[in-house]
Design an enzyme around this catalytic site. Structure first.
Site, mmCIF file in Angstrom:
data_model
loop_
_atom_site.group_PDB
_atom_site.id
_atom_site.type_symbol
_atom_site.label_atom_id
_atom_site.label_comp_id
_atom_site.label_asym_id
_atom_site.label_seq_id
_atom_site.Cartn_x
_atom_site.Cartn_y
_atom_site.Cartn_z
ATOM 1 N N ARG A 1 -2.839 0.148 27.231
ATOM 2 C CA ARG A 1 -2.854 -0.133 25.519
ATOM 3 C C ARG A 1 -3.743 0.632 24.779
ATOM 4 O O ARG A 1 -3.351 0.759 23.831
ATOM 5 C CB ARG A 1 -3.739 -1.677 25.804
ATOM 6 C CG ARG A 1 -3.001 -2.807 26.252
ATOM 7 C CD ARG A 1 -1.809 -3.303 25.477
ATOM 8 N NE ARG A 1 -2.346 -3.924 24.060
ATOM 9 C CZ ARG A 1 -0.758 -4.369 23.375
ATOM 10 N NH1 ARG A 1 -0.068 -3.997 24.133
ATOM 11 N NH2 ARG A 1 -1.716 -4.754 22.288
ATOM 12 N N PHE B 1 12.611 -15.605 20.071
ATOM 13 C CA PHE B 1 11.794 -15.547 19.791
ATOM 14 C C PHE B 1 12.883 -15.068 18.169
ATOM 15 O O PHE B 1 13.147 -15.934 17.927
ATOM 16 C CB PHE B 1 12.334 -13.757 19.974
ATOM 17 C CG PHE B 1 11.864 -13.312 20.934
ATOM 18 C CD1 PHE B 1 10.644 -12.901 21.336
ATOM 19 C CD2 PHE B 1 12.818 -12.663 22.338
ATOM 20 C CE1 PHE B 1 10.087 -12.499 21.950
ATOM 21 C CE2 PHE B 1 12.390 -12.472 23.707
ATOM 22 C CZ PHE B 1 11.012 -12.560 23.824
ATOM 23 N N TYR C 1 21.057 -8.185 28.060
ATOM 24 C CA TYR C 1 19.543 -8.638 29.074
ATOM 25 C C TYR C 1 19.667 -10.287 28.628
ATOM 26 O O TYR C 1 18.750 -10.769 28.169
ATOM 27 C CB TYR C 1 18.639 -8.722 29.353
ATOM 28 C CG TYR C 1 18.257 -7.552 28.080
ATOM 29 C CD1 TYR C 1 18.727 -5.855 28.307
ATOM 30 C CD2 TYR C 1 17.539 -7.579 27.227
ATOM 31 C CE1 TYR C 1 18.502 -5.239 27.336
ATOM 32 C CE2 TYR C 1 17.261 -7.064 26.149
ATOM 33 C CZ TYR C 1 17.986 -5.710 25.980
ATOM 34 O OH TYR C 1 17.444 -4.593 24.927
ATOM 35 N N GLU D 1 5.342 -11.367 32.569
ATOM 36 C CA GLU D 1 6.291 -10.020 31.747
ATOM 37 C C GLU D 1 7.145 -9.804 33.157
ATOM 38 O O GLU D 1 8.167 -9.378 32.827
ATOM 39 C CB GLU D 1 4.859 -9.280 30.726
ATOM 40 C CG GLU D 1 5.682 -9.759 29.554
ATOM 41 C CD GLU D 1 4.666 -9.096 28.752
ATOM 42 O OE1 GLU D 1 4.190 -9.473 27.845
ATOM 43 O OE2 GLU D 1 4.244 -7.710 29.314
ATOM 44 N N ARG E 1 2.430 5.595 19.894
ATOM 45 C CA ARG E 1 3.020 5.331 18.806
ATOM 46 C C ARG E 1 1.905 6.410 17.799
ATOM 47 O O ARG E 1 3.127 6.254 16.349
ATOM 48 C CB ARG E 1 2.667 3.824 18.337
ATOM 49 C CG ARG E 1 3.155 2.629 19.522
ATOM 50 C CD ARG E 1 2.608 1.168 19.355
ATOM 51 N NE ARG E 1 3.334 0.527 20.030
ATOM 52 C CZ ARG E 1 2.680 -0.606 20.395
ATOM 53 N NH1 ARG E 1 1.713 -1.129 19.816
ATOM 54 N NH2 ARG E 1 3.569 -1.580 20.785
ATOM 55 N N LYS F 1 11.097 0.573 24.084
ATOM 56 C CA LYS F 1 12.377 0.182 22.935
ATOM 57 C C LYS F 1 13.358 1.033 22.419
ATOM 58 O O LYS F 1 13.732 1.375 22.708
ATOM 59 C CB LYS F 1 11.514 -0.683 22.028
ATOM 60 C CG LYS F 1 10.736 -1.785 22.602
ATOM 61 C CD LYS F 1 9.702 -2.169 20.738
ATOM 62 C CE LYS F 1 8.367 -2.976 21.245
ATOM 63 N NZ LYS F 1 7.952 -3.642 20.345
ATOM 64 N N THR G 1 -0.074 -1.302 17.205
ATOM 65 C CA THR G 1 1.317 -1.851 16.957
ATOM 66 C C THR G 1 1.679 -1.175 15.282
ATOM 67 O O THR G 1 2.989 -0.590 15.035
ATOM 68 C CB THR G 1 1.551 -3.263 16.664
ATOM 69 O OG1 THR G 1 1.149 -3.506 17.945
ATOM 70 C CG2 THR G 1 2.370 -3.918 16.413
ATOM 71 N N ASN H 1 8.453 1.311 17.167
ATOM 72 C CA ASN H 1 6.957 1.156 16.919
ATOM 73 C C ASN H 1 7.761 1.631 18.699
ATOM 74 O O ASN H 1 6.271 1.371 19.893
ATOM 75 C CB ASN H 1 6.036 0.033 16.355
ATOM 76 C CG ASN H 1 6.113 -0.745 17.789
ATOM 77 O OD1 ASN H 1 7.372 -1.120 18.279
ATOM 78 N ND2 ASN H 1 5.164 -1.909 17.548
ATOM 79 N N HIS I 1 6.792 -1.258 23.767
ATOM 80 C CA HIS I 1 6.082 -3.017 24.777
ATOM 81 C C HIS I 1 5.092 -2.761 25.613
ATOM 82 O O HIS I 1 5.672 -2.009 26.514
ATOM 83 C CB HIS I 1 6.824 -3.678 24.354
ATOM 84 C CG HIS I 1 6.394 -5.049 25.448
ATOM 85 N ND1 HIS I 1 5.427 -6.123 24.504
ATOM 86 C CD2 HIS I 1 5.907 -5.451 26.588
ATOM 87 C CE1 HIS I 1 4.705 -6.686 25.071
ATOM 88 N NE2 HIS I 1 5.324 -6.454 26.179
#
Length: 151
Positions: free
Chosen positions: A86, A58, A50, A127, A103, A18, A92, A113, A116
């Site tokens: 994960r 969102f 993008y 995705e 994280r 991110k 998160t 964080n 993703h």
């Protein structure tokens, strides 16, 4: 896209580094963790403006954050890569993320964080298709495959 693309039964997953992590120059650290785990990078690009995000429902604050600077989109491939990713990424909420996770080690706030990661094989497929064209994924054989996964 997700699934048996390489011929040895590997999954694929999407990982986004991110804007906060790009600004903090953490891209290499994130990549290194996946490489050390034995996953294979099959696609990567740096994006800033993008348009596809603008078409999604969102929250305005999330959209503003995701558009605030460049991000790095990647597709990683490997055995159980979705579930393993994960676990590598961590909770998160950075306050709950365990040390040793991305994280837990690099994030300071739930709204910043660092990464993703797709949460299921099905989500990964969607995705990956959202962020990459099929011809942007590179099929290649890793010379360390047998050392990573066995013969």
């Amino acid at each position: 896209l997700a699934g048996n693309c390489s011929g040895w039964g590997n999954e694929q997953t999407l990982v986004l580094v991110k804007p906060d992590a790009v600004q903090r120059r953490l891209v290499g650290d994130v990549i290194q963790r996946f490489e050390r785990r034995g996953f294979k990078l099959v696609a990567m690009k740096l994006l800033q403006h993008y348009q596809q995000l603008c078409q999604k429902p969102f929250y305005p604050a999330l959209l503003a954050y995701m558009m605030s600077g460049p991000l790095v989109a990647m597709v990683w491939e490997g055995y159980n890569v979705v579930r393993s990713t994960r676990a590598m990424v961590g909770d998160t909420n950075s306050a709950d993320a365990k040390p040793g996770t991305i994280r837990g080690d690099l994030s300071m706030h739930v709204s910043r964080n660092v990464v993703h990661a797709s949460d299921s094989v099905e989500t990964a497929h969607k995705e990956i298709g959202f962020w990459f064209q099929r011809d942007e994924l590179v099929a290649w054989e890793s010379s360390d495959r047998d050392f990573t996964y066995g013969p």
